[in-house]
Each structure stands twice: as C-alpha cells, then as structure tokens.
Design a protein around this motif. Sequence first.
Motif, short mmCIF file in Angstrom:
data_model
loop_
_atom_site.label_atom_id
_atom_site.label_comp_id
_atom_site.label_asym_id
_atom_site.label_seq_id
_atom_site.Cartn_x
_atom_site.Cartn_y
_atom_site.Cartn_z
N ARG A 76 31.17 56.10 44.13
CA ARG A 76 30.23 55.92 45.24
C ARG A 76 29.45 57.21 45.51
N LYS A 101 27.20 51.47 38.68
CA LYS A 101 27.40 50.22 39.42
C LYS A 101 28.43 49.35 38.70
N GLU A 143 31.79 50.73 39.43
CA GLU A 143 32.19 50.31 40.77
C GLU A 143 32.75 48.89 40.74
N GLY A 144 32.09 48.02 39.99
CA GLY A 144 32.56 46.64 39.88
C GLY A 144 33.95 46.53 39.29
N GLU A 157 33.21 41.04 45.69
CA GLU A 157 32.47 42.30 45.71
C GLU A 157 32.27 42.83 44.28
N ALA A 197 28.73 43.56 42.41
CA ALA A 197 28.42 44.86 41.82
C ALA A 197 28.06 44.71 40.34
#
Length: 193
Positions: free
Chosen positions: A139, A152, A155-156, A167, A171
């Motif tokens: 992040r 990204k 993050e996923g 979520e 992402a």
Amino acid sequence: SLVLLAKGTMRLDEGDPINDAQGMLEEALDIKADDLAAITAQGDLDALSGELEDAVTSYDEALAIDQDFVPALYGKAQASFLLEDFAQVLPLAGQALKLLEAHEQPTDAQQHMISELQLLRAQTYREQGALDKGLKEVREVLAARPTWWRAKACEGTLLAGQGLHFEARDALTAAIGMAGEGAERAGPLVMRA
C-alpha cells in the motif's frame, strides 16, 4: 562504454543477445576487473540466463568491492527471492532502500528502484506468511504509484491470503485494467496470482 552497450544488447530480440552481451562484458572486465557496473551487469546477465546462483556470485563479488553498491544489492535481492532464499531478501532490500531514500531528490530511476524494492519486500512478506506486513508495504507502493498494475496484483494476492476474497477480486480486476495495452500479458499473470 562497453557495459552500457552490453546492457543494451541484452534487451535485443535478434541474433544471440546473451552471447553478444557476454562477450562485451568479458571485454569490459578484461580492461578493468573491478568495474562494479560490469560485475553487476554480469550478474544481471546470469539472472536473465536462469543461472541464479552465478548471478548471486557476481553480485557478491561487486558487494565485496563496495558493500553499498545499490544495483548489486537490488540484483542480489531479486535473485535471492527467485531462489526462495527469503531470509536474504529483506536485509538486502532494506539496505538498498536506506541508501536510496537517503537522497533528498531521488531521480526517476532511483524512485523506480525504490518502488521495485518495496514490492519485492511485500512479495517476500507474502511468501513468509506475514500478510499484514506485506499489505502495509504494497500500500505504500500504491500510494506512490497508484496505477502500477504489478503492485495492485500483489495487493490482490495478499488480500486473498487474508481471506478477503471480494476485495482480492476487485484488486486483481483493477490490476488487469491498469495494465492497459499490456493486459494480454498481465491477465494470465494476475489470474495466476
């Protein structure tokens, strides 16, 4: 310089760029055996050839000359990650980040390397099961580079590891969208993640 020419040759898609680059690096090292850029480029070439242990050896050789040579720290951290030597990745990436972040006005290339190192740390935390640390790290990357699809996607995967499937889906879908023209290439990588 021969090192720059060799690095450019490594990126060519015609002929035999690996052997061409190897020849140029050998010539550069014959001229100056302790050329940090050439030694590190040899590590990069070894890594591109899939010879990760040889790459680490080259990076170690460069670091024996200058323990704070950021390109060698960066290369060794990447190679160590691919070798699944995660205990090496975090200290190497941390040392390189500390050196890069000491610059009051990092260049674009230095800023890119900072983001790459932070992403590498996030991926390492993911592999070690420290998902909260990895999510915090990725992040930070996304705060600096909000449209970087690789961050990204990372993050996923971290969200999925925490059981946050909706979520994670969002992402990963965003990552494919961020890839733009590279979506054909990004899609399979994101789906694998």
